[in-house]
Scaffold this active site. Sequence first.
Site: not given
Length: 217
Positions: A44, A69, A120, A124, A194-195, A197
Amino acid sequence: MRLRNNPKAYDIMNENTDFVVIEPEKFKNKWKEIFGNDNPIYIEIGMGKGDFIYENARCNPNINFIGIEKYPSVLAAAINKINMQETKITNLRLMRYDAILLGDVFNENEVDKIYLNFSDPWPKNRHEKRRLTSSKFLDVYHKILVNDGVIEFKTDNRGLFEYSLVSLNQYPLDLETVNLDLHHSPENETNIMTEYERKFCKKGPIYKLVARYRENG
């Protein structure tokens, strides 16, 4: 997901080397030695506080999971949260790393599945290359995934979802799932949230796609 800077983040990583990999480059093409088996490897990218990857590992002991992460403080929060769980699992490892460099950590055909959850959106245009479903990142995924490897993607951002559909279509991938409202579909019965979500799913639909590379594609 970003948190306030935790000055003890690296200490927390170094204190938990039983499931946190500090120098992952050393284990390129050796991940099955780390787990001590030949089970498939699912990763993940951008795991946040680790709810999704931990629950998947708990429910699927015959699959090896790696949570990745970029931000030290977020990883530290995930480590602390996992340490609070009653069930200790052996098929999960965590590491701090930038996804664009994953070719330095995994060999070709070493990963079976990649999860991208609520990345994320970088809305832009000038930030397009930062999106985890841009060609810049998809080139990396293509190299480390097995020939019929899978990318599973969830988001609450319609623009990012549409962008990702177009982006993935430039690769030898077959779309196995395109779900425009995951939580109101039969697929939700097996969905692990997920948290993020859990917190935001009531504000609008959750989009999901599953794409598989064509063998030798």
